[in-house]
Design an enzyme around this catalytic site. Structure first.
Site, PDB file in Angstrom:
ATOM      1  N   ASP A  77      49.085  23.978  13.783  1.00 53.18           N
ATOM      2  CA  ASP A  77      49.832  25.175  13.396  1.00 53.18           C
ATOM      3  C   ASP A  77      50.329  25.935  14.626  1.00 53.18           C
ATOM      4  O   ASP A  77      50.116  25.523  15.775  1.00 53.18           O
ATOM      5  CB  ASP A  77      48.962  26.086  12.520  1.00 53.18           C
ATOM      6  CG  ASP A  77      47.586  26.392  13.111  1.00 53.18           C
ATOM      7  OD1 ASP A  77      47.456  26.366  14.358  1.00 53.18           O
ATOM      8  OD2 ASP A  77      46.643  26.634  12.345  1.00 53.18           O
ATOM      9  N   GLU A 116      71.639  15.706  17.232  1.00 51.82           N
ATOM     10  CA  GLU A 116      71.164  14.327  17.186  1.00 51.82           C
ATOM     11  C   GLU A 116      72.286  13.425  16.670  1.00 51.82           C
ATOM     12  O   GLU A 116      72.805  13.640  15.574  1.00 51.82           O
ATOM     13  CB  GLU A 116      69.955  14.214  16.265  1.00 51.82           C
ATOM     14  CG  GLU A 116      69.438  12.782  16.150  1.00 51.82           C
ATOM     15  CD  GLU A 116      68.501  12.579  14.972  1.00 51.82           C
ATOM     16  OE1 GLU A 116      67.594  11.746  15.078  1.00 51.82           O
ATOM     17  OE2 GLU A 116      68.699  13.251  13.928  1.00 51.82           O
ATOM     18  N   ASP A 149      69.291  18.381  13.521  1.00 51.68           N
ATOM     19  CA  ASP A 149      68.932  17.050  13.043  1.00 51.68           C
ATOM     20  C   ASP A 149      70.132  16.377  12.366  1.00 51.68           C
ATOM     21  O   ASP A 149      71.011  17.040  11.810  1.00 51.68           O
ATOM     22  CB  ASP A 149      67.788  17.199  12.033  1.00 51.68           C
ATOM     23  CG  ASP A 149      67.262  15.884  11.531  1.00 51.68           C
ATOM     24  OD1 ASP A 149      66.721  15.117  12.344  1.00 51.68           O
ATOM     25  OD2 ASP A 149      67.384  15.622  10.320  1.00 51.68           O
ATOM     26  N   ASN A 171      44.431  28.416   7.389  1.00 47.64           N
ATOM     27  CA  ASN A 171      45.715  28.161   6.721  1.00 47.64           C
ATOM     28  C   ASN A 171      45.959  26.677   6.450  1.00 47.64           C
ATOM     29  O   ASN A 171      47.080  26.286   6.078  1.00 47.64           O
ATOM     30  CB  ASN A 171      46.875  28.752   7.530  1.00 47.64           C
ATOM     31  CG  ASN A 171      47.048  28.083   8.891  1.00 47.64           C
ATOM     32  OD1 ASN A 171      46.545  26.992   9.139  1.00 47.64           O
ATOM     33  ND2 ASN A 171      47.765  28.751   9.793  1.00 47.64           N
ATOM     34  N   ASP A 172      44.933  25.859   6.614  1.00 49.66           N
ATOM     35  CA  ASP A 172      45.107  24.410   6.440  1.00 49.66           C
ATOM     36  C   ASP A 172      45.531  24.042   5.023  1.00 49.66           C
ATOM     37  O   ASP A 172      46.399  23.193   4.825  1.00 49.66           O
ATOM     38  CB  ASP A 172      43.803  23.671   6.774  1.00 49.66           C
ATOM     39  CG  ASP A 172      43.536  23.618   8.261  1.00 49.66           C
ATOM     40  OD1 ASP A 172      44.359  24.146   9.031  1.00 49.66           O
ATOM     41  OD2 ASP A 172      42.502  23.051   8.658  1.00 49.66           O
TER      42      ASP A 172
END
Length: 629
Positions: free
Chosen positions: A177, A374, A345, A154-155
């Site tokens: 992954d 955050e 985030d 899956n790269d």
């Protein structure tokens, strides 16, 4: 005869022209007919406290459709047609006792109908059964792209950008992954951490550094280069079987510039500063206007509505449809994948009231769940402002249970370079950090850390093992939720002086053919094994240790660079002694009689030696001790 022939000819031409026109209009009408491409979310759950369900329907000219619903216990509340014809919002109301099954949705355009069956599922757990992370946990933060590659197939993905991996480029995708994380679940157990926080795993089809995941382009799909939705769910199930919790990193403030919403804006107020092409406004990165009593409207608007960067469009949480979409998305991942917490985030960059509403709904539906936000300001008063029930924010309430202690991060990273015993340097900085804990409604629900993916690593370019041991000892014994950054246990270092990629290096051994495999004892160097063993010992001792996770704290003003504090709970206590200097020091034990409770001996859990508490204690340079009384 001539005239009649011409009239006949003209009539024939007119009939052909009319027929062509009718065929043209019919073809145009067919081309303009709606077609449903997808619906977000793709399914939902019965038994939720909030009966409202928003369906965002995508499709060419879908807004021209009427919608009807046929399912017992499900009612059509409203249909919202947005400015773009390619979106349709369908709001449904679900009765409290509605059953799982397939809702029949009929989309009608003129005399054309399209029927879609929308699934309602049974929940795996009740909301109160979802148990989040807390001060009994230690979070291990990792970047999936940089941790381990368990599935090389899956790269590369031609449909996504960037389409290939390049491990030589610190800012490219490297191929890590979910399969790589799953392969090393036993490693986390060996180390002794209890929870994993991954940087975002959702689809991030972006040029440049998309490996980090902070520019989402699909809120309901795991990035295929990490795996599939089901692989994510299966990983979480396997982690749970090994006693590990999973924290999901989410971003409500912004999405990625390749998200379909930016290419075809649902409405002009879907994003802040929608005229970005002509008048781009970037946030000023100054979060102080939230609390500053003298702040100008200009500064606040720039901070709140400005985009993080050009590749991260700023979502408008004041738009109720945007906010409902995001809230539902977080609920969906809790229900579908079984996550145990959320790290949000850029929390203060989003709309305060919108985020407070989200947190209120989270707390009502999942009272034992947890979210950490955050808020990157290094003043304790600022951080405390954002915690649930803070008097500093009253009458407003963020409803956010956990905040990140950037003050501790800042102070520990200054103290590590200071040998001075002056009362504002070295470990005095740490002491002064905790003096302000009275500002927090719940200090035990504050997350502390030495470093993370956005900072220099604690060791920077060095390898001071004594300094690292002392910092970790502090981190794991203070009244906080500790977070470790991946690779700290093998002394990974790095600075952001060139780019973020240098503090986000690959974990050695995560890729086939790596020269070193630091996942194994044999693959680690002696010094790496020394720090791994040290951290692992503390982590296993801390696990299920109520003295640390629930206990009170009493500390002493540092003297001669020595910082002492005691954690106590139900008659048990642990005394932490830290020599912050690079020279031998003697601790006068009589100064600490009030916390010894007549104890004459204790055991140092680090050295495993018995300590005579009737005599002064001689400390080696940078020595740390944790004495169980």
């Amino acid at each position: 005869m001539y005239i009649r022939l011409n009239v006949t000819f003209i009539n024939l031409i007119m009939r052909k022209t009319l027929l062509t026109f009718i065929l043209f209009i019919t073809a145009v009408g067919m081309n303009a007919a709606s077609k449903i491409d997808k619906i977000d979310p793709s399914f939902w759950y019965v038994g939720m406290k909030n009966p409202e369900l928003q369906l965002m329907v995508y499709g060419k000219n879908i807004s021209s459709c009427d919608v009807s619903v046929n399912y017992p216990g499900v009612h059509l509340s409203s249909i919202v047609k947005l400015e773009s014809p390619n979106y349709l919002l369908v709001y449904l109301t679900l009765d409290k006792d509605v059953k799982a099954g397939n809702i029949e949705l009929t989309f009608t355009q003129g005399n054309k109908k399209e029927i879609k069956y929308y699934e309602l599922k049974t929940r795996a757990k009740k909301g109160a059964e979802r148990i989040g992370f807390d001060s009994s946990d230690v979070l291990y933060m990792l970047m999936p792209d940089r941790f381990a590659n368990g599935n090389a197939a899956n790269d590369n993905d031609k449909a996504l950008s960037p389409s290939t991996v390049d491990r030589k480029d610190p800012n490219a995708r490297h191929g890590g992954d979910l399969a790589g994380i799953e392969k090393h679940l036993d490693y986390f157990n060996e180390l002794g951490i209890t929870a994993l926080w991954f940087t975002p795993v959702l689809e991030n089809s972006m040029t440049g550094g998309s490996y980090h995941g902070y520019a989402t382009t699909n809120y309901y799909n795991v990035d295929p280069r990490f795996g599939t939705n089901n692989e994510y769910k299966n990983l979480i199930d396997k982690a749970h079987n090994k006693g590990l919790k999973i924290v999901m990193d989410m971003i409500f403030n912004h999405c990625g510039s390749e998200h379909p919403w930016l290419k075809d804006m649902p409405s002009h107020d879907w994003f802040n500063s929608p005229d970005y092409e002509k008048n781009f406004v970037q946030t000023n990165f100054k979060l102080t206007p939230h609390v500053d009593p003298y702040s100008s409207d200009y500064d606040f608007k720039t901070m709140n509505d400005g985009w993080f960067v050009r590749s991260m469009p700023d979502l408008n949480q004041r738009n109720p449809h945007v906010l409902r979409y995001l809230i539902q998305n977080s609920f969906w991942w809790i229900e579908f994948a079984g996550i145990d917490g959320i790290r949000m985030d850029t929390y203060p960059y989003a709309d305060f009231d919108g985020m407070a509403k989200w947190m209120k709904e989270i707390n009502e539906e999942y009272p034992n769940f947890n979210v950490v936000g955050e808020s990157w300001v290094t003043e304790p008063a600022y951080t405390a402002y954002w915690q649930k029930d803070s008097k500093l924010a009253a009458p407003r309430n963020s409803n956010l249970k956990t905040v990140m202690d950037f003050s501790f991060y800042d102070k520990i990273n200054q103290a590590k370079n200071e040998e001075s015993t002056e009362d504002w340097k070295g470990l005095n900085r740490i002491y002064n950090n905790f003096v302000y804990d009275y500002l927090y409604p719940n200090p035990l629900s504050v997350m502390a850390f030495l470093d993370n993916h956005d900072t220099n690593r604690f060791l920077e370019d060095g390898n001071d093992i004594a300094e690292l041991k002392q910092a970790v000892t502090l981190l794991l014994t203070i009244p906080r939720i500790p977070q470790l950054y991946y690779g700290t246990e093998i002394m990974m270092n790095g600075r952001k002086n060139v780019s973020d990629g240098y503090v986000r290096k690959d974990f050695p051994g995560g890729w086939a053919g790596d020269a070193q495999n630091a996942f194994t004892r044999e693959g680690r160097t002696p010094i790496q094994n020394e720090i791994f063993d040290y951290i692992s010992k503390l982590l296993h001792w801390r696990k299920d240790n109520a003295v640390i996770s629930e206990g009170t704290m009493k500390h002493f003003i540092p003297q001669n660079g020595i910082y002492v504090y005691v954690r106590s709970f139900e008659g048990k206590a642990a005394m932490v002694i830290l020599n912050g200097t690079n020279k031998e020091q003697v601790l006068p034990i009589k100064h600490y009689n009030e916390v010894l409770n007549n104890a004459t001996t204790g055991k140092d859990i680090i050295s495993e030696k018995n300590i005579d508490l009737t005599k002064d204690i001689t400390l080696n340079p940078k020595q740390s001790m944790i004495i169980e009384l």
